[in-house]
Design an enzyme around this catalytic site. Structure first.
Site, short mmCIF file in Angstrom:
data_model
loop_
_atom_site.label_atom_id
_atom_site.label_comp_id
_atom_site.label_asym_id
_atom_site.label_seq_id
_atom_site.Cartn_x
_atom_site.Cartn_y
_atom_site.Cartn_z
N CYS A 66 0.79 -1.22 0.00
CA CYS A 66 0.00 0.00 0.00
C CYS A 66 0.83 1.28 0.00
O CYS A 66 1.99 1.28 0.40
CB CYS A 66 -0.87 0.08 1.25
SG CYS A 66 -1.82 -1.37 1.58
N GLY A 78 0.71 0.21 -5.12
CA GLY A 78 -0.48 -0.63 -5.11
C GLY A 78 -1.37 -0.30 -6.28
O GLY A 78 -1.71 0.86 -6.48
N ASN A 86 -0.70 1.23 5.75
CA ASN A 86 0.36 0.58 4.99
C ASN A 86 1.14 -0.28 5.98
O ASN A 86 1.73 0.26 6.91
CB ASN A 86 1.26 1.64 4.35
CG ASN A 86 2.48 1.06 3.64
OD1 ASN A 86 3.49 1.70 3.51
ND2 ASN A 86 2.39 -0.18 3.18
N GLY A 87 1.12 -1.58 5.76
CA GLY A 87 1.84 -2.48 6.68
C GLY A 87 1.04 -3.75 6.91
O GLY A 87 0.08 -4.04 6.19
N TYR A 132 14.07 -1.89 -3.96
CA TYR A 132 13.12 -2.04 -5.06
C TYR A 132 11.82 -1.25 -4.94
O TYR A 132 11.39 -0.63 -5.91
CB TYR A 132 12.78 -3.54 -5.23
CG TYR A 132 11.61 -3.78 -6.16
CD1 TYR A 132 11.73 -3.54 -7.53
CD2 TYR A 132 10.38 -4.22 -5.68
CE1 TYR A 132 10.66 -3.74 -8.38
CE2 TYR A 132 9.30 -4.42 -6.53
CZ TYR A 132 9.45 -4.18 -7.88
OH TYR A 132 8.39 -4.37 -8.72
#
Ligand code: SF4
Length: 516
Positions: A16, A42, A116-117, A256
């Site tokens: 996310c 995402g 996010n996580g 990345y």
């Protein structure tokens, strides 16, 4: 006959990206742009929730940000504050129900949350909460936080949030919107990024600074691990909601996930990636004619490799950026069709050349194998694969979609890798004799080289990976490279019912610092 075809993409995926803006007349439009800039985090679903001071308005959809929102839809998101979320979902989880922000109406008022996580104790908490009568609308672990906030006996929202977060374990960078406040929160280990920016008189928060660049917002600082930043008409309040823990910034953001033009954990991603390439060239030199990146993610590391080795950099593979996630395959079988849709070799740059092929990581290895074959078929006489990270041997439990142990080619129990007979086992030159905990054996690296069909294979060591991001104090998480985790990967820290009830009845007393 035609068939729908999943494009090859052999990478870990970020789950996310989040965004928030407070007190700006164009809050919904800015959120749209903030998500648009973070689309790489995402692509399955996205949503925006706005506040007009009296009500929250939410719009969510499946697909890309630009496909979900048009001017008419954005116009329904009234108000001068908003949060947004863009989501990558795991297999079997591609439903609109799980799209965020999640909005609830509870005793603390109406709140919207974007996460996010990944929580490592979400499943255990879900069972407990369901047992106590909570009804879940989604399969997302974010909803555990929502229910814990709703159930907290704390008197105000910031204490209820602190109460909830002190009961969960794992990775979370959160944006939370109420009718008149915006919260930006990072877990005490700081796994995932979250930063604060300023746009005129307004504040904005985002996973990555590339969102600020698009809006002409000024980057101010990171939200600190363990910090809850409350943004209201009165200004900023920095609240320490949990005891400090050793930091665990996700190093893969620099390898990345993040955009190279972003600052993540307060350092330039492009700079880190170029360092990775330079250190890779020092660790695994090889006589060659050209350095070729696997675009796009391998480009900065290949530039670093080329600068350090003084072997010329060439864009020997061209990426097609204008393809969707699925495609109709023709009846005629075309070998490596999925990879060819994305990448095409430039024969004139590869023919008769000894090629160093640089990529950021190998996950399953199936795509890398096809790319090596493609480069050979374009006329390369040698293909030396260089990877700007160590072998990924273990899954991530902190908000990244990763394959299982057995799908990871470098994992000891990979099902993809052909086994070498004992007598055939060869030590790879350059593989570290003093490998960090969890490093695959030289035999494993040699097996992977054979699977790829490369002339040689060199991975960056953990030590060089840490060097590339100046991690002298071990503040970065490297668990997917070592198999050693900073938190229990399964729920081990759930408190028992008695302790829970007692603790829930005690309001958390966070430390508060005011900023102008
Ligand atoms: S396990 Fe790997 S991908 Fe997950 S947070 Fe740690 S470094 Fe990042």
């Amino acid at each position: 006959m035609t068939q729908q075809f999943q494009l090859d993409d052999d990478h870990f995926h970020d789950h996310c990206g989040v965004f928030g803006v407070f007190a700006h007349p164009e809050a919904a439009k800015l959120s749209y742009l903030g998500l648009y800039a973070q689309q790489h985090r995402g692509q399955e679903a996205a949503g925006i929730c706005s506040s007009d001071g009296a009500e929250l308005h939410v719009a969510k959809g499946m697909g890309l940000v630009a496909d979900i929102f048009d001017p008419k839809r954005l116009a329904t998101l009234a108000g001068d504050s908003a949060i947004g979320h863009t989501r990558y979902s795991t297999a079997g989880d591609t439903t609109l129900t799980n799209a965020q922000p999640i909005v609830i109406d509870c005793s603390k008022g109406k709140i919207a949350i974007g996460h996010n996580g990944n929580l490592t104790n979400a499943a255990e908490w879900r069972r407990k909460l369901e047992h106590r009568g909570s009804i879940f609308q989604t399969t997302s672990d974010t909803e555990v936080i929502v229910h814990l906030i709703a159930r907290s006996s704390a008197r105000n929202l910031s204490s209820a949030i602190a109460d909830a977060l002190n009961q969960v374990e794992g990775a979370y960078s959160l944006v939370i919107l109420t009718r008149d406040e915006l919260y930006a929160i990072r877990d005490p280990r700081g796994f995932r990024p979250l930063c604060l920016g300023r746009l005129g008189d307004s504040y904005t928060v985002a996973s990555e600074t590339c969102a600020f660049d698009l809006l002409d917002a000024k980057y101010i600082r990171e939200i600190e691990p363990g910090e809850m930043l409350r943004i209201s008409r009165a200004g900023l309040e920095s609240i320490r909601f949990a005891p400090p823990k050793p930091h665990q910034y996700c190093i893969f953001e620099h390898v990345y996930f993040a955009r190279p033009d972003s600052l993540v954990f307060d350092r330039s991603v492009h700079h880190s990636r170029e360092n990775l390439g330079r250190l890779l060239a020092r660790q695994h030199p090889v006589p060659a004619d050209v350095v070729v990146p696997v675009p796009d993610s391998g480009v900065p590391a290949a530039i670093g490799y080329s600068l350090e080795s003084e072997v010329p950099f060439r864009m020997g593979l061209i990426r097609n950026h204008y393809i969707g996630r699925t495609f109709i395959q023709p009846v005629q079988a075309i070998r490596d069709f999925g990879v060819k849709l994305k990448l095409n070799p430039v024969r004139g740059l590869l023919e008769g050349k000894r090629v160093v092929l640089v990529d950021d990581s190998i996950v399953r290895g199936t795509t890398s194998r096809k790319i090596v074959r493609m480069v050979r078929e374009a006329g390369a006489i040698e293909v030396h694969v260089r990877i700007s990270s160590p072998p990924t041997i273990s899954p991530c439990y902190y908000g990244i979609d990763t394959p299982t142990h057995e799908e990871l080619i470098a994992s000891a129990d990979s099902k993809f890798r052909p086994r070498l007979p004992e007598a055939d086992a060869i030590s790879m030159p350059g593989s570290s004799p003093n490998a960090a905990e969890g490093d695959p054996s030289p035999q494993t690296v040699e097996e992977i080289r054979r699977f790829l069909g490369a002339d040689s294979l060199g991975y960056l060591s953990i030590e060089n990976l840490r060097d590339a991001v100046s991690d002298t104090e071990h503040r970065f998480c490297t668990s997917c490279f070592t198999g050693v985790y900073p938190t229990p990967p399964v729920q081990l820290q759930v408190r028992d019912h008695a302790a829970q009830n007692q603790e829930n009845s005690q309001e958390t007393q966070p430390t508060v610092t005011r900023e102008s």
